[in-house]
Design an enzyme around this catalytic site. Structure first.
Site, PDB file in Angstrom:
ATOM      1  N   HIS A  85      65.328 -47.548 -25.249  1.00  0.00           N
ATOM      2  CA  HIS A  85      65.553 -46.668 -26.398  1.00  0.00           C
ATOM      3  C   HIS A  85      65.694 -47.478 -27.676  1.00  0.00           C
ATOM      4  CE1 HIS A  85      69.555 -47.789 -24.928  1.00  0.00           C
ATOM      5  NE2 HIS A  85      69.961 -47.691 -26.186  1.00  0.00           N
ATOM      6  N   HIS A 117      67.402 -47.283 -31.644  1.00  0.00           N
ATOM      7  CA  HIS A 117      68.357 -46.629 -32.545  1.00  0.00           C
ATOM      8  C   HIS A 117      67.768 -46.593 -33.956  1.00  0.00           C
ATOM      9  CE1 HIS A 117      72.026 -47.257 -29.904  1.00  0.00           C
ATOM     10  NE2 HIS A 117      71.221 -48.173 -29.399  1.00  0.00           N
TER      11      HIS A 117
HETATM   12  P1  5GP Z   1      72.829 -49.054 -26.226  1.00  0.00           P
HETATM   13  O1  5GP Z   1      74.128 -49.783 -26.495  1.00  0.00           O
HETATM   14  O2  5GP Z   1      72.517 -48.962 -24.758  1.00  0.00           O
HETATM   15  O3  5GP Z   1      71.697 -49.601 -27.048  1.00  0.00           O
HETATM   16  O4  5GP Z   1      73.069 -47.606 -26.813  1.00  0.00           O
HETATM   17  C1  5GP Z   1      73.298 -46.477 -26.034  1.00  0.00           C
HETATM   18  C2  5GP Z   1      73.626 -45.351 -26.975  1.00  0.00           C
HETATM   19  O5  5GP Z   1      73.573 -44.142 -26.249  1.00  0.00           O
HETATM   20  C3  5GP Z   1      75.025 -45.445 -27.599  1.00  0.00           C
HETATM   21  O6  5GP Z   1      74.912 -45.500 -29.012  1.00  0.00           O
HETATM   22  C4  5GP Z   1      75.718 -44.182 -27.127  1.00  0.00           C
HETATM   23  O7  5GP Z   1      76.535 -43.589 -28.105  1.00  0.00           O
HETATM   24  C5  5GP Z   1      74.552 -43.278 -26.746  1.00  0.00           C
HETATM   25  N1  5GP Z   1      74.876 -42.334 -25.691  1.00  0.00           N
HETATM   26  C6  5GP Z   1      75.424 -42.635 -24.484  1.00  0.00           C
HETATM   27  N2  5GP Z   1      75.578 -41.527 -23.743  1.00  0.00           N
HETATM   28  C7  5GP Z   1      75.095 -40.499 -24.496  1.00  0.00           C
HETATM   29  C8  5GP Z   1      74.979 -39.104 -24.263  1.00  0.00           C
HETATM   30  O8  5GP Z   1      75.347 -38.565 -23.216  1.00  0.00           O
HETATM   31  N3  5GP Z   1      74.415 -38.359 -25.253  1.00  0.00           N
HETATM   32  C9  5GP Z   1      73.980 -38.932 -26.423  1.00  0.00           C
HETATM   33  N4  5GP Z   1      73.462 -38.100 -27.336  1.00  0.00           N
HETATM   34  N5  5GP Z   1      74.094 -40.238 -26.679  1.00  0.00           N
HETATM   35  C10 5GP Z   1      74.637 -41.029 -25.717  1.00  0.00           C
END
Ligand code: 5GP
Length: 138
Positions: free
Chosen positions: A98, A100
């Site tokens: 993913h 951001h």
């Molecule tokens: P990472 O640190 O893996 O790059 O980011 C994962 C992101 O997914 C985090 O910013 C977190 O807030 C988001 N996230 C995790 N679980 C959920 C969820 O159930 N729904 C949504 N909308 N975002 C999520």
């Protein structure tokens, strides 16, 4: 077991959807770093950038640009960061590729930068050789 993002794509977990096409899905981050923080994912589940097929990385990139344009039009931020974490050491928490999109406003401190280090040209050339020797073009 499916990732939390696959469950969001399948509608098993609710989300605030922004955009969807055949290969990608965009929705609001549940713990936003700033107002409008949006995630763009590949619908098919791969853990990270390197395990996701190149054509799907390209699809995510196109959707990221499309959604970023919409965020700029809708929220008029002063700028935005594109953040993409790979590996726990890099802050990745959800192991489903993913991107951001984090809108930024002057002085908001929403995303912490790195401390610029120092290097000399000999070291940079050595690193460049090590890396370029590993580049695969196909
Ligand atoms: P990472 O640190 O893996 O790059 O980011 C994962 C992101 O997914 C985090 O910013 C977190 O807030 C988001 N996230 C995790 N679980 C959920 C969820 O159930 N729904 C949504 N909308 N975002 C999520």
């Amino acid at each position: 077991m499916s990732s939390i993002f696959t469950r969001i794509v399948n509608g098993e977990i609710p989300s605030a959807k922004v955009y969807e096409d055949d290969h990608t899905f965009a929705f609001m981050d549940i713990h936003p770093a700033s107002r409008g923080h949006t995630l763009v994912i590949c619908k098919e589940e791969y853990p990270d950038l390197l395990t996701t097929p190149a054509e799907l990385v390209a699809a995510v990139a196109i959707t990221t640009r499309r959604v970023a344009q919409a965020i700029v039009a809708a929220l008029q931020p002063d700028g935005f960061n594109i953040v993409q974490n790979n590996g726990a050491a890099a802050g990745q928490v959800v192991f489903h590729y993913h991107v951001h999109i984090i809108p930024r406003w002057e002085g908001d401190r929403a995303v912490r930068g790195w401390e610029p280090g120092t290097a000399n040209m000999a070291e940079l050339h050595e690193l460049a050789s090590l890396i370029s020797a590993q580049i695969k073009t196909s």
